[in-house]
Write a protein that holds these residues in place. Structure first.
Motif, PDB file in Angstrom:
ATOM      1  N   GLU A 207       0.857  -1.180   0.000  1.00 55.13           N
ATOM      2  CA  GLU A 207       0.000   0.000   0.000  1.00 55.13           C
ATOM      3  C   GLU A 207       0.895   1.233   0.000  1.00 55.13           C
ATOM      4  N   PHE A 208       0.565   2.194  -0.833  1.00 61.41           N
ATOM      5  CA  PHE A 208       1.308   3.447  -0.931  1.00 61.41           C
ATOM      6  C   PHE A 208       0.334   4.588  -0.650  1.00 61.41           C
ATOM      7  N   GLY A 209       0.651   5.401   0.362  1.00 60.10           N
ATOM      8  CA  GLY A 209      -0.264   6.469   0.744  1.00 60.10           C
ATOM      9  C   GLY A 209       0.427   7.806   0.820  1.00 60.10           C
ATOM     10  N   TRP A 210      -0.386   8.855   0.721  1.00 58.47           N
ATOM     11  CA  TRP A 210       0.166  10.187   0.907  1.00 58.47           C
ATOM     12  C   TRP A 210      -0.897  11.122   1.470  1.00 58.47           C
ATOM     13  N   ASP A 211      -0.415  12.172   2.113  1.00 58.66           N
ATOM     14  CA  ASP A 211      -1.245  13.129   2.817  1.00 58.66           C
ATOM     15  C   ASP A 211      -1.199  14.452   2.063  1.00 58.66           C
ATOM     16  N   ASP A 212      -2.325  15.175   2.060  1.00 60.29           N
ATOM     17  CA  ASP A 212      -2.373  16.372   1.222  1.00 60.29           C
ATOM     18  C   ASP A 212      -1.618  17.553   1.820  1.00 60.29           C
ATOM     19  N   THR A 213      -0.985  17.394   2.975  1.00 58.34           N
ATOM     20  CA  THR A 213      -0.174  18.490   3.503  1.00 58.34           C
ATOM     21  C   THR A 213       0.977  18.834   2.571  1.00 58.34           C
ATOM     22  N   CYS A 214       1.240  17.938   1.598  1.00 62.42           N
ATOM     23  CA  CYS A 214       2.361  18.157   0.678  1.00 62.42           C
ATOM     24  C   CYS A 214       2.002  19.033  -0.498  1.00 62.42           C
ATOM     25  N   CYS A 215       0.687  19.143  -0.804  1.00 61.73           N
ATOM     26  CA  CYS A 215       0.313  19.478  -2.188  1.00 61.73           C
ATOM     27  C   CYS A 215      -0.333  20.845  -2.314  1.00 61.73           C
ATOM     28  N   GLN A 216       0.394  21.910  -1.964  1.00 65.19           N
ATOM     29  CA  GLN A 216      -0.171  23.245  -2.106  1.00 65.19           C
ATOM     30  C   GLN A 216      -0.328  23.629  -3.576  1.00 65.19           C
ATOM     31  N   THR A 217       0.618  23.237  -4.420  1.00 65.02           N
ATOM     32  CA  THR A 217       0.581  23.642  -5.829  1.00 65.02           C
ATOM     33  C   THR A 217       0.599  22.471  -6.793  1.00 65.02           C
ATOM     34  N   SER A 218       0.749  21.262  -6.290  1.00 61.47           N
ATOM     35  CA  SER A 218       0.882  20.116  -7.188  1.00 61.47           C
ATOM     36  C   SER A 218       0.271  18.888  -6.546  1.00 61.47           C
ATOM     37  N   PHE A 219      -0.219  17.987  -7.400  1.00 59.78           N
ATOM     38  CA  PHE A 219      -0.765  16.732  -6.896  1.00 59.78           C
ATOM     39  C   PHE A 219       0.326  15.704  -6.643  1.00 59.78           C
ATOM     40  N   ILE A 220       1.558  16.012  -7.056  1.00 62.80           N
ATOM     41  CA  ILE A 220       2.671  15.092  -6.841  1.00 62.80           C
ATOM     42  C   ILE A 220       3.045  15.116  -5.364  1.00 62.80           C
ATOM     43  N   PRO A 221       3.058  13.974  -4.683  1.00 62.18           N
ATOM     44  CA  PRO A 221       3.278  13.986  -3.244  1.00 62.18           C
ATOM     45  C   PRO A 221       4.707  14.341  -2.865  1.00 62.18           C
ATOM     46  N   ASN A 222       4.832  15.076  -1.782  1.00 62.98           N
ATOM     47  CA  ASN A 222       6.124  15.397  -1.198  1.00 62.98           C
ATOM     48  C   ASN A 222       6.631  14.185  -0.435  1.00 62.98           C
TER      49      ASN A 222
ATOM     50  N   SER B  65       7.132  12.342   8.269  1.00 62.08           N
ATOM     51  CA  SER B  65       6.972  13.417   9.256  1.00 62.08           C
ATOM     52  C   SER B  65       5.706  14.234   9.061  1.00 62.08           C
ATOM     53  N   GLU B  66       5.082  14.171   7.881  1.00 63.63           N
ATOM     54  CA  GLU B  66       3.844  14.906   7.651  1.00 63.63           C
ATOM     55  C   GLU B  66       2.652  13.976   7.407  1.00 63.63           C
ATOM     56  N   SER B  67       2.851  12.690   7.580  1.00 69.53           N
ATOM     57  CA  SER B  67       1.735  11.756   7.426  1.00 69.53           C
ATOM     58  C   SER B  67       0.706  11.990   8.528  1.00 69.53           C
ATOM     59  N   PHE B  68      -0.568  12.069   8.141  1.00 66.64           N
ATOM     60  CA  PHE B  68      -1.702  12.171   9.069  1.00 66.64           C
ATOM     61  C   PHE B  68      -1.680  13.454   9.897  1.00 66.64           C
ATOM     62  N   THR B  69      -0.999  14.510   9.411  1.00 70.45           N
ATOM     63  CA  THR B  69      -1.011  15.806  10.094  1.00 70.45           C
ATOM     64  C   THR B  69      -1.761  16.817   9.236  1.00 70.45           C
ATOM     65  N   HIS B  70      -2.042  17.976   9.825  1.00 73.08           N
ATOM     66  CA  HIS B  70      -2.727  19.028   9.075  1.00 73.08           C
ATOM     67  C   HIS B  70      -2.575  20.342   9.815  1.00 73.08           C
ATOM     68  N   SER B  71      -2.424  21.441   9.080  1.00 71.56           N
ATOM     69  CA  SER B  71      -2.198  22.733   9.712  1.00 71.56           C
ATOM     70  C   SER B  71      -3.467  23.316  10.318  1.00 71.56           C
TER      71      SER B  71
ATOM     72  N   GLY C 178      -0.409  15.278  16.457  1.00 76.76           N
ATOM     73  CA  GLY C 178      -0.709  16.683  16.716  1.00 76.76           C
ATOM     74  C   GLY C 178       0.336  17.592  16.097  1.00 76.76           C
ATOM     75  N   ASP C 179      -0.068  18.480  15.192  1.00 70.41           N
ATOM     76  CA  ASP C 179       0.866  19.289  14.419  1.00 70.41           C
ATOM     77  C   ASP C 179       1.747  20.154  15.315  1.00 70.41           C
ATOM     78  N   ALA C 180       1.194  20.728  16.373  1.00 69.70           N
ATOM     79  CA  ALA C 180       1.960  21.628  17.233  1.00 69.70           C
ATOM     80  C   ALA C 180       2.761  20.885  18.287  1.00 69.70           C
ATOM     81  N   LEU C 181       2.394  19.651  18.586  1.00 70.75           N
ATOM     82  CA  LEU C 181       2.998  18.945  19.708  1.00 70.75           C
ATOM     83  C   LEU C 181       4.022  17.901  19.308  1.00 70.75           C
TER      84      LEU C 181
END
Length: 321
Positions: free
Chosen positions: A155-170, A202-208, A258-261
């Motif tokens: 399984e290959f997954g990605w989180d949208d915290t990467c994709c401000q300008t592109s659908f290509i995952p960070n 490091s950004e999996s399952f996080t959100h601002s 938790g993004d801040a913690l």
């Protein structure tokens, strides 16, 4: 509970790690074939749901929607794609019902832009995606492998915290799962072994904006390892008649979502194993018992909170079919 994906011990989108969701669910009761292109795609399954999350969270009563589809173009291969979207909540500005299609169908709609208020625009959303594949191979012992049949899945997954300008995952927002199952180990019917590996970034399952991340009622909705997590899992089972004996071992690093913690808290580390027995009797009943022993460092992400955890679990099941 919903479990999406081929793995036994973890899933990158939905698992039973968190409490079941209050949801409306719609899906195909049986696999079906699409007209015209169905002969190439093979049997297909689809499922969708809409859930409302709890009040005691960062955005009260946020919504969670999910969609999954699988195809089986060959008898030995199944491919699945999964996506969930966390959105809305009792914080202004709130979307209207007419905004739901854009939120659900346009992943970039929820990206926060300069000038948005601190709580974000009304299209705020946290997207989680995954693609999985399950390959089943028969009679692999003729290739000098130590089992009769073999399953390989990933399984290959990605989180949208990467994709401000592109659908290509960070790279910092991708996660992966690999697994294998040996069936008929060493030529013995009923002796099986399974191995799984999971890695999150490091950004999996996080959100601002949904700053507690992909979370409900204190637990990650997807794989229990959370952010910057690892899991190494092995299980062997032996079946004879109506009795099955299982042994498993595990080493896991669990991160806080938790993004801040998360940068301030230590990771939780677990190492241990379990033994279990299942007994099927009177055709319709089964009894399952398991004992698990786990040594935990930094339990609940508190430094120095170390010790042993013991779990004893008993289930009895009656089948009505």
């Amino acid at each position: 509970s919903l479990w999406w994906g081929p793995a036994l011990h973890g899933s990158l989108v939905l698992s039973n790690n968190a409490a079941p969701l209050d949801q409306i669910r719609l899906g195909a009761a049986e696999p079906f074939q699409l007209p015209l292109i169905g002969r190439w795609l093979g049997p297909m399954k689809v499922l969708g749901f809409l859930a409302e999350l709890e009040e005691n969270r960062d955005y009260k009563r946020a919504k969670l929607a999910g969609m999954r589809a699988t195809i089986a173009p060959f008898s030995f291969l199944e491919i699945g794609i999964s996506r969930t979207v966390m959105f809305d909540g009792d914080v202004r500005p709130r979307p209207d019902t007419s905004d739901y299609p854009r939120i659900l169908l346009d992943p970039s709609a929820g990206d926060q832009r300069p000038g948005d208020p601190p709580q974000g625009n009304k299209f705020r959303s946290n997207n989680v995606f995954a693609i999985d594949a399950d390959v089943r191979l028969r009679n692999v012992d003729k290739y000098f492998l130590p089992s009769r049949d073999l399953r390989l899945y990933g399984e290959f997954g990605w989180d949208d915290t990467c994709c401000q300008t592109s659908f290509i995952p960070n790279r910092a927002a991708i996660s992966g799962l690999l697994g294998g199952q040996l069936l008929g180990l060493f030529g013995r019917e009923g002796l099986d072994a399974r191995f799984e590996w999971v890695r999150t970034s490091s950004e999996s399952f996080t959100h601002s904006q949904f700053y507690r991340g992909y979370w409900t009622r204190g637990d990650v909705i997807s794989d229990f390892v959370g952010t910057s997590g690892r899991d190494y899992y092995a299980r062997i089972t032996s079946r004879s008649g109506g009795v099955m004996l299982g042994l498993e071992a595990e080493y896991a690093i669990v991160g806080n979502t938790g993004d801040a913690l998360r940068a301030l808290l230590p990771s939780e580390r677990r190492i241990g194993g379990a033994i279990d027995v299942s007994w099927r009797f009177l055709d319709r009943y089964s009894l399952f018992a398991q004992y698990k022993l786990m040594h935990v460092d930094n339990r609940d992400f508190r430094s120095g909170n170390d010790g042993y955890d013991h779990l004893f679990r008993v289930e009895i099941t009656r089948s009505f079919r």
